[in-house]
Structure formats: C-alpha cells, structure tokens
Design an enzyme around this catalytic site. Sequence first.
Site, PDB file in Angstrom:
ATOM      1  N   GLU A 184       1.006  -1.204   0.025  1.00 29.95           N
ATOM      2  CA  GLU A 184      -0.029   0.024  -0.007  1.00 29.95           C
ATOM      3  C   GLU A 184       0.989   1.261   0.039  1.00 29.95           C
ATOM      4  OE1 GLU A 184      -3.200  -0.009  -0.119  1.00 29.95           O
ATOM      5  OE2 GLU A 184      -3.544  -2.039   0.370  1.00 29.95           O
ATOM      6  N   CYS A 218      -2.313   9.013   2.644  1.00 32.37           N
ATOM      7  CA  CYS A 218      -1.961   8.482   1.172  1.00 32.37           C
ATOM      8  C   CYS A 218      -3.168   8.652   0.374  1.00 32.37           C
ATOM      9  CB  CYS A 218      -1.798   7.061   1.297  1.00 32.37           C
ATOM     10  SG  CYS A 218      -2.989   6.061   2.131  1.00 32.37           S
TER      11      CYS A 218
HETATM   12  P1  NAP Z   1       8.323   4.832   4.614  1.00 29.61           P
HETATM   13  O1  NAP Z   1       9.680   5.598   4.961  1.00 29.61           O
HETATM   14  O2  NAP Z   1       8.246   3.978   3.519  1.00 29.61           O
HETATM   15  O3  NAP Z   1       8.066   4.054   6.074  1.00 29.61           O
HETATM   16  C1  NAP Z   1       7.009   3.013   6.148  1.00 29.61           C
HETATM   17  C2  NAP Z   1       7.519   1.809   6.978  1.00 29.61           C
HETATM   18  O4  NAP Z   1       8.354   1.180   6.161  1.00 29.61           O
HETATM   19  C3  NAP Z   1       8.260   2.127   7.985  1.00 29.61           C
HETATM   20  O5  NAP Z   1       7.839   1.302   9.137  1.00 29.61           O
HETATM   21  C4  NAP Z   1       9.671   2.272   8.007  1.00 29.61           C
HETATM   22  O6  NAP Z   1      10.646   2.127   9.081  1.00 29.61           O
HETATM   23  C5  NAP Z   1       9.471   1.100   6.819  1.00 29.61           C
HETATM   24  N1  NAP Z   1      10.730   1.333   5.944  1.00 29.61           N
HETATM   25  C6  NAP Z   1      11.369   2.154   5.288  1.00 29.61           C
HETATM   26  N2  NAP Z   1      12.400   2.015   4.458  1.00 29.61           N
HETATM   27  C7  NAP Z   1      12.363   0.544   4.421  1.00 29.61           C
HETATM   28  C8  NAP Z   1      13.145  -0.486   3.732  1.00 29.61           C
HETATM   29  N3  NAP Z   1      13.955   0.005   2.760  1.00 29.61           N
HETATM   30  N4  NAP Z   1      13.157  -1.762   4.174  1.00 29.61           N
HETATM   31  C9  NAP Z   1      12.109  -2.026   4.853  1.00 29.61           C
HETATM   32  N5  NAP Z   1      11.224  -1.210   5.545  1.00 29.61           N
HETATM   33  C10 NAP Z   1      11.442   0.054   5.306  1.00 29.61           C
HETATM   34  O7  NAP Z   1       6.943   5.604   4.467  1.00 29.61           O
HETATM   35  P2  NAP Z   1       6.723   7.262   5.155  1.00 29.61           P
HETATM   36  O8  NAP Z   1       7.333   8.204   4.438  1.00 29.61           O
HETATM   37  O9  NAP Z   1       7.088   6.939   6.563  1.00 29.61           O
HETATM   38  O10 NAP Z   1       5.111   7.205   5.115  1.00 29.61           O
HETATM   39  C11 NAP Z   1       4.630   7.869   3.963  1.00 29.61           C
HETATM   40  C12 NAP Z   1       4.478   7.251   2.913  1.00 29.61           C
HETATM   41  O11 NAP Z   1       3.512   6.185   2.958  1.00 29.61           O
HETATM   42  C13 NAP Z   1       3.667   8.075   1.780  1.00 29.61           C
HETATM   43  O12 NAP Z   1       4.132   7.707   0.451  1.00 29.61           O
HETATM   44  C14 NAP Z   1       2.347   7.619   1.965  1.00 29.61           C
HETATM   45  O13 NAP Z   1       1.326   7.865   0.935  1.00 29.61           O
HETATM   46  C15 NAP Z   1       2.355   5.882   1.925  1.00 29.61           C
HETATM   47  N6  NAP Z   1       1.251   5.487   2.934  1.00 29.61           N
HETATM   48  C16 NAP Z   1       0.358   4.824   2.012  1.00 29.61           C
HETATM   49  C17 NAP Z   1      -0.753   4.304   2.489  1.00 29.61           C
HETATM   50  C18 NAP Z   1      -1.703   3.164   1.695  1.00 29.61           C
HETATM   51  O14 NAP Z   1      -2.469   2.655   2.390  1.00 29.61           O
HETATM   52  N7  NAP Z   1      -1.558   3.091   0.364  1.00 29.61           N
HETATM   53  C19 NAP Z   1      -1.308   4.476   3.863  1.00 29.61           C
HETATM   54  C20 NAP Z   1      -0.233   5.283   4.388  1.00 29.61           C
HETATM   55  C21 NAP Z   1       0.740   5.966   3.934  1.00 29.61           C
HETATM   56  P3  NAP Z   1      11.466   3.288   9.718  1.00 29.61           P
HETATM   57  O15 NAP Z   1      10.333   4.299  10.157  1.00 29.61           O
HETATM   58  O16 NAP Z   1      12.104   2.487  10.713  1.00 29.61           O
HETATM   59  O17 NAP Z   1      12.342   3.885   8.642  1.00 29.61           O
END
Ligand code: NAP
Length: 412
Positions: A184, A218
């Site tokens: 997602e 999102c």
């Molecule tokens: P993010 O940096 O990708 O982090 C999300 C999760 O993934 C966190 O637990 C993070 O851990 C982990 N993570 C990050 N990089 C990783 C990697 N290389 N390998 C494994 N795990 C990893 O996302 P964000 O910036 O916090 O959140 C915003 C994004 O999420 C936006 O793009 C938003 O649109 C999207 N989102 C989508 C939905 C949906 O339902 N489609 C819902 C909510 C948010 P750490 O915190 O420890 O880095």
Amino acid sequence: DRAKLLFRLASVLESNIDKYATLITQEMGKPLEQARGEIRKCVWNCKHYASDGKNYLKPQEIKADEYMKSFVQYDPLGTVLLVMPWNFPFWQVLRMAIPVLLAGNTVLLKHASNVPQCALAIQEAITEAGFPDGVFQTLLISSSQVESIIRNDKVVGVSLTGSEGAGASVASIAGQEIKPAVLELGGSDPLVVLEDADIELSCSIAEKARLGNAGQVCIAAKRFIVHNSLIEEFLVKLTDIFASYKLGDPMQITTMMGPMSSSSAHEEILEQIRQSVDQGGKIITGGGEAIISKAKFIRPTLIRIENTENILWTDEVFGPVAAVIGFDTDEEALELANDTRFGLGASVMTKDRNKAQYFIDGIESGMVFVNDFVKTDPRMPTGGVKKSGIGRELAWEGARVFTNKKTVVVVK
Ligand code: NAP
C-alpha cells in the site's frame, strides 16, 4: 473463538480511548480529537470482523455435478510480517492485522521508528484482550533488519504500507523468497470538480480531503482539477476555509491542524512549495511555515498551476498543500486525473449520473468516490493500482489475502 477475541479487543480499545489517542498525538502530532476518531475506527474494524468476518472466510462451493462436493476453503498461511507507517499509527496496523488474525495467521509488527509507544500499546491491547502469547508481536527493529525477517523460513508473507522505495525493496526480497507481498504505497489522488458540481459541497470535500491529519494521508486528494467556469469561485471559497484553519497545540480541542510529524517532513514540504513556485505555481493562500512553541507547521496552502510539469503534480505531497488546475472538457479532466504514476483513489464531484459513470469507468485508481472524499472502510477493499501498490486490504480481500485458497474435490 477468534471473533470473541476481536470483540474483547474492541472493548479494550474503547475503554482506553484517551490513553491511546494521547499516545498518537504525542508521537506524530495529529489533533487529539482526530486521534480519538482513529481509535473509534479501530473499534468499528474489530467489531466488523468479529461479527461479519466469518462470512468472508466461509468455504465457497463450486458447482460441478460430477463431484459429490467441490469447494474452496481458506486456510491460514502462518506468520505474516507487517511493516507499517506512522501517519495513522493504530489504524494502519489494525486494518491489516485484524482480518489477517481472523483468518488464523499470526502477526509480527515492524512499526515506523517514530511511533514506538503506539507499537507497544497495540501489542499491550491485544494481550489484554486475551489473545494467546505470540499471536501478535511488536518488534522494535530498524528497517535494515526487515530483510532477515522476510527471509526467515517461519515468515510466510509481508505487507508494507509506506513509500515506493520501501515497497520496492520489501517486495523484491519477498519475490526472491517466493512469498506474497501486499503493498500500500503513495498516492496523488485527483479531486475532479465538474461544471455541474455543487460548489459549496466541492469546497467542503476539498477541505476534508486535503487538510485532515495535516495532509499526511495517502488517500488525500492532492490535485484539484476544476472546471474553468467554477475555478475562480472555488479558489475564493476554499481560500476562506484554508486561511481560517486554527493551527496549534494538538492536545487542545480547538486545534484544527497539528504540526508536521517531523522536521524533515516539514522541510520537504517547504522545498516542494519553493520548487512549485519556481516552476510557475501561483500561491493562492498559505505557502509558508508557522512555528508555534517550537513546533513546525505548514500553513494550509493552495497553489494554482498552469501545467503538469509542476512538482506538485509529478510528486506526492505529504502535507497540507494542494495543486489546482483548470479544464474545459470532461475528456481533458479525465486525462488530467490519470496523468500520474499513482492510482490510489479519486473523487469526482457532479450531479450527473452519466458523467459520474464516465469517470468511474475511466479513472485508473483502486477507489473512486462520487461526491465525497476517499475513505477507508472495514467493509470495502482498499488499495491501489500503478505505483500505488499491489493487492488489497480490508473486507473479503483483507481476510483472504494471507490464506491458502485450497481447492477441494470429493468424489464420493
Ligand atoms: P516509509 O519511509 O516507507 O516508512 C514506512 C515503513 O517502512 C516504516 O515502518 C519504515 O521504517 C519502513 N521502511 C522504510 N524503508 C524501508 C526499507 N528499505 N525496508 C524495509 N522497511 C522500510 O514511509 P513514510 O514516508 O513514513 O510514510 C509515508 C508514505 O506512506 C507515503 O508515500 C504515503 O502515501 C504512504 N502511505 C500509503 C498508505 C496506503 O494505504 N496506500 C497509507 C499510509 C501511507 P522506519 O520508520 O524505521 O524507517
């Protein structure tokens, strides 16, 4: 038995609503009343799967006259890893975990590193509800440790909600291990306001769609595509709403928008605004920061853009900033709506059923809402197409996603 545990989890969440909502507000900054709303939604989610979930998992008969019986049954797969974001620290986790648990799987949670107290509180609530030990386990680990968990033989699948980069990394590891992955990811949802739309309603939907949770959603509408005959009135009315937003201490009931979740998120949005203006974007309202008691806010911002090369159009903006663009024909509006690498949700404002159907059929997204903003709902599948992800959560899709859909034939 599992449904009974879900009812108990609903009551644990309900009786601790203020405690959990306060944790959300303290860790990521959303106003307390919005955090309470998030816990209420989790309660609804638990109750929904407790009462209706078994229908999603009932074996499905297949009519084949030559067999005594033929059906598909849904067996649990095993232990599923959830990698979750901070923007709805309880909802994001429980909307994925509850149907997965109901199906008989167990869950490991790697939550975002800025919401560790929420991560532990979710586990505590699940334990208090009486779930057996180990059925749900929070792991306080960094993202670099995710790979070894996906590769562990006991882990059968992974679901990540977050950015495109994280999704691509997790899915490629899962691919090497031949394990299912649900993603997602990001979105840049259009809100299309057609010529016949109710302008007051459109402005109210635009506000809710863009400013809730300080725009860190999102499925927020991030691109407003408005008929040229309405655009001036739309901008005037929406400016009044955006400019009247009360920013401040998220623990105060009168606060409408809290600070950004982190300094880096704040900086990123300011940079996107600067670049948009450099590329010809015209600030209609907002466009800057506010620092209140050292906390960093972004003022609700509307930027009118003239072309789709603007950064507000090409990139996801995870803050309270909307790009507004005009159009003349429905065909043009549809083309603009689809002119994005994302495909999560979309809203269309119109009184005309035929026009609505034209957009329902033509929009490339996982969800389309007519005359409303896009919301998640335990009864309806949610997810995206294109770069917004793979697979679906919630409803029957969420309940069955980590199951073995076992075909059974009994001859006599
Ligand atoms: P993010 O940096 O990708 O982090 C999300 C999760 O993934 C966190 O637990 C993070 O851990 C982990 N993570 C990050 N990089 C990783 C990697 N290389 N390998 C494994 N795990 C990893 O996302 P964000 O910036 O916090 O959140 C915003 C994004 O999420 C936006 O793009 C938003 O649109 C999207 N989102 C989508 C939905 C949906 O339902 N489609 C819902 C909510 C948010 P750490 O915190 O420890 O880095």
